[in-house]
Design a protein around this motif. Structure first.
Motif, short mmCIF file in Angstrom:
data_model
loop_
_atom_site.label_atom_id
_atom_site.label_comp_id
_atom_site.label_asym_id
_atom_site.label_seq_id
_atom_site.Cartn_x
_atom_site.Cartn_y
_atom_site.Cartn_z
N MET A 1 0.84 -1.19 0.00
CA MET A 1 0.00 0.00 0.00
C MET A 1 0.88 1.25 0.00
O MET A 1 1.97 1.24 0.56
N SER A 2 0.39 2.30 -0.63
CA SER A 2 1.12 3.57 -0.64
C SER A 2 1.38 4.06 0.78
O SER A 2 0.54 3.88 1.67
N LYS A 3 2.53 4.67 0.96
CA LYS A 3 2.84 5.29 2.24
C LYS A 3 2.37 6.74 2.24
O LYS A 3 2.30 7.39 1.19
N VAL A 4 2.04 7.22 3.42
CA VAL A 4 1.65 8.62 3.61
C VAL A 4 2.79 9.31 4.32
O VAL A 4 3.21 8.87 5.39
N PHE A 5 3.31 10.37 3.72
CA PHE A 5 4.47 11.02 4.30
C PHE A 5 4.33 12.53 4.29
O PHE A 5 3.54 13.12 3.54
N VAL A 6 5.10 13.15 5.16
CA VAL A 6 5.21 14.60 5.26
C VAL A 6 6.64 14.97 4.93
O VAL A 6 7.59 14.35 5.43
N ASN A 7 6.83 15.97 4.10
CA ASN A 7 8.17 16.47 3.79
C ASN A 7 8.10 17.99 3.82
O ASN A 7 7.49 18.61 2.94
N ILE A 8 8.70 18.61 4.84
CA ILE A 8 8.52 20.05 5.06
C ILE A 8 9.81 20.68 5.57
O ILE A 8 10.72 19.99 6.03
N GLY A 9 9.86 22.01 5.50
CA GLY A 9 10.86 22.78 6.20
C GLY A 9 10.32 23.22 7.55
O GLY A 9 9.11 23.43 7.71
N LEU A 10 11.22 23.36 8.52
CA LEU A 10 10.82 23.72 9.88
C LEU A 10 11.88 24.63 10.48
O LEU A 10 13.08 24.40 10.29
N SER A 11 11.43 25.65 11.21
CA SER A 11 12.38 26.51 11.90
C SER A 11 12.92 25.80 13.13
O SER A 11 12.33 24.83 13.62
N LEU A 12 14.02 26.30 13.65
CA LEU A 12 14.65 25.66 14.80
C LEU A 12 13.74 25.65 16.02
O LEU A 12 13.82 24.75 16.86
N ASP A 13 12.84 26.64 16.11
CA ASP A 13 11.91 26.67 17.25
C ASP A 13 10.55 26.08 16.91
O ASP A 13 9.57 26.30 17.62
N GLY A 14 10.48 25.29 15.82
CA GLY A 14 9.31 24.45 15.60
C GLY A 14 8.18 25.02 14.78
O GLY A 14 7.08 24.46 14.78
N TYR A 15 8.44 26.10 14.03
CA TYR A 15 7.39 26.70 13.23
C TYR A 15 7.51 26.32 11.76
O TYR A 15 8.61 26.33 11.20
N MET A 16 6.35 26.03 11.14
CA MET A 16 6.32 25.77 9.70
C MET A 16 6.24 27.05 8.90
O MET A 16 6.72 27.11 7.77
N ALA A 17 5.58 28.05 9.45
CA ALA A 17 5.40 29.32 8.74
C ALA A 17 5.51 30.45 9.75
O ALA A 17 5.03 30.34 10.88
N PRO A 18 6.14 31.56 9.36
CA PRO A 18 6.26 32.70 10.27
C PRO A 18 4.93 33.44 10.42
O PRO A 18 4.05 33.34 9.56
N GLU A 19 4.81 34.18 11.49
CA GLU A 19 3.61 34.96 11.73
C GLU A 19 3.41 35.99 10.61
O GLU A 19 4.36 36.61 10.14
N GLY A 159 -3.60 9.01 12.79
CA GLY A 159 -2.65 7.91 12.90
C GLY A 159 -2.25 7.30 11.57
O GLY A 159 -1.88 6.13 11.52
N VAL A 160 -2.28 8.10 10.49
CA VAL A 160 -2.01 7.54 9.16
C VAL A 160 -0.69 8.01 8.57
O VAL A 160 -0.31 7.58 7.48
N ILE A 161 0.04 8.89 9.26
CA ILE A 161 1.33 9.35 8.75
C ILE A 161 2.37 8.27 8.99
O ILE A 161 2.65 7.89 10.13
N ASP A 162 2.96 7.77 7.92
CA ASP A 162 3.98 6.72 8.02
C ASP A 162 5.38 7.30 8.20
O ASP A 162 6.22 6.67 8.85
N GLU A 163 5.65 8.46 7.62
CA GLU A 163 7.00 9.03 7.66
C GLU A 163 6.92 10.54 7.80
O GLU A 163 6.05 11.19 7.20
N LEU A 164 7.83 11.07 8.60
CA LEU A 164 8.01 12.52 8.72
C LEU A 164 9.41 12.86 8.23
O LEU A 164 10.40 12.37 8.78
N GLU A 165 9.51 13.69 7.21
CA GLU A 165 10.79 14.17 6.72
C GLU A 165 10.84 15.67 6.96
O GLU A 165 10.03 16.42 6.40
#
Length: 209
Positions: A1-19, A159-165
Motif C-alpha cells: 500500500m502507498s505510504k503517507v508522508f510529510v516532507n517540510i521545512g521547519l524553523s529551529l523553534d518548531g514553526y512551519m510558517a512565520p507569523e 494515525g495515518v502518517i507513516d513518515e516525517l521528513e
C-alpha cells in the motif's frame, strides 16, 4: 500500500510558517526574510532549480538526491485551503506538484487543471475522504501531505502518517504556525530513520513505529 508522508521545512523553534505570512506582503512582520532563510537550502539544489525555477546549475549530492526522491515518490498530494489560497497566487502556471492534489475545503469548486500534470480537486468531506481519493490516484506511489500545519496535525491525529521528513533550518521565527500542536493523547510514535547534514539545514527522517 502507498505510504503517507510529510516532507517540510521547519524553523529551529518548531514553526512551519512565520507569523503574518500572506502572499503579496513579504515585508509584513519580516515573514518573507524569515521564510527565505528557512527554505534557502532547497533554492540551491539542482533538481529544484531545474524543475521548478527553470534555471541551470545548483548543488548536487545527497540533499539534491533527497529532493528528487521526494518528487519521484509522490503520486498524489493533500493540502489545506489556506496553503492552496497562498499558492494560487504564487505558483507559476505549471504548478510544482505534477500529480493530483486534494484540497481540504468547505468551498465547492470544480477541479482546476494546470499544465504539467497537476489537477487540484476540492474535497468537502474531510481528511479521510481526501486520503481515500489520494490512494486511488497514487497507484503504487506515495501520498504527500503537503501542509499546512493544521492539515498535518489532522492526519497525525488520524494515525495515518507513516513518515516525517523534516528539513530543520537554523533560523528562529519566535511566532507563527507550529507543527506539533493540537495533537491527541497518546501521540503517534516514531523512530529516527536517517539524519542527513546539509549546508543550510539538517534533514531528519522519522518512521512510524
Amino acid at each position: 500500500m502507498s505510504k503517507v508522508f510529510v516532507n517540510i521545512g521547519l524553523s529551529l523553534d518548531g514553526y512551519m510558517a512565520p507569523e503574518g505570512m500572506t502572499m503579496g506582503r513579504p515585508e509584513y512582520k519580516g515573514w518573507g526574510a524569515k521564510w527565505g532563510a528557512m527554505m534557502a537550502w532547497i533554492l540551491n539544489q539542482q533538481y529544484f532549480r531545474e524543475k521548478l525555477l527553470k534555471l541551470d546549475g545548483g548543488e548536487t549530492g545527497p540533499v539534491n538526491d533527497l529532493v528528487r526522491q521526494t518528487a519521484e515518490r509522490s503520486g498524489a498530494n493533500i493540502m489545506g485551503k489556506r496553503m492552496f489560497d497562498q499558492g494560487e497566487i504564487a505558483w507559476p502556471e505549471e504548478a510544482p506538484f505534477h500529480t493530483p492534489v486534494y484540497v481540504l475545503t468547505h468551498e465547492k469548486r470544480e477541479p482546476w487543471v494546470r499544465p504539467g500534470g497537476t489537477t487540484f480537486h476540492f474535497v468537502n468531506d474531510g481528511p479521510q475522504r481526501a486520503l481515500e481519493l489520494a490512494r486511488e490516484s497514487a497507484g503504487n506511489r506515495d501520498i504527500r501531505v503537503s501542509g499546512g500545519a493544521d492539515v498535518i496535525q489532522q492526519y497525525l491525529n488520524l494515525g495515518v502518517i507513516d513518515e516525517l521528513e523534516i528539513a530543520l533550518a537554523p533560523v528562529l521565527f519566535g511566532s507563527g504556525r507550529r507543527l506539533f500542536e493540537n495533537l491527541h493523547e497518546p501521540g503517534p510514535a516514531f523512530r529516527i530513520d536517517r539524519i542527513l547534514d546539509g549546508s543550510a539545514a539538517t534533514h531528519l527522517r522519522y518512521v512510524r513505529q
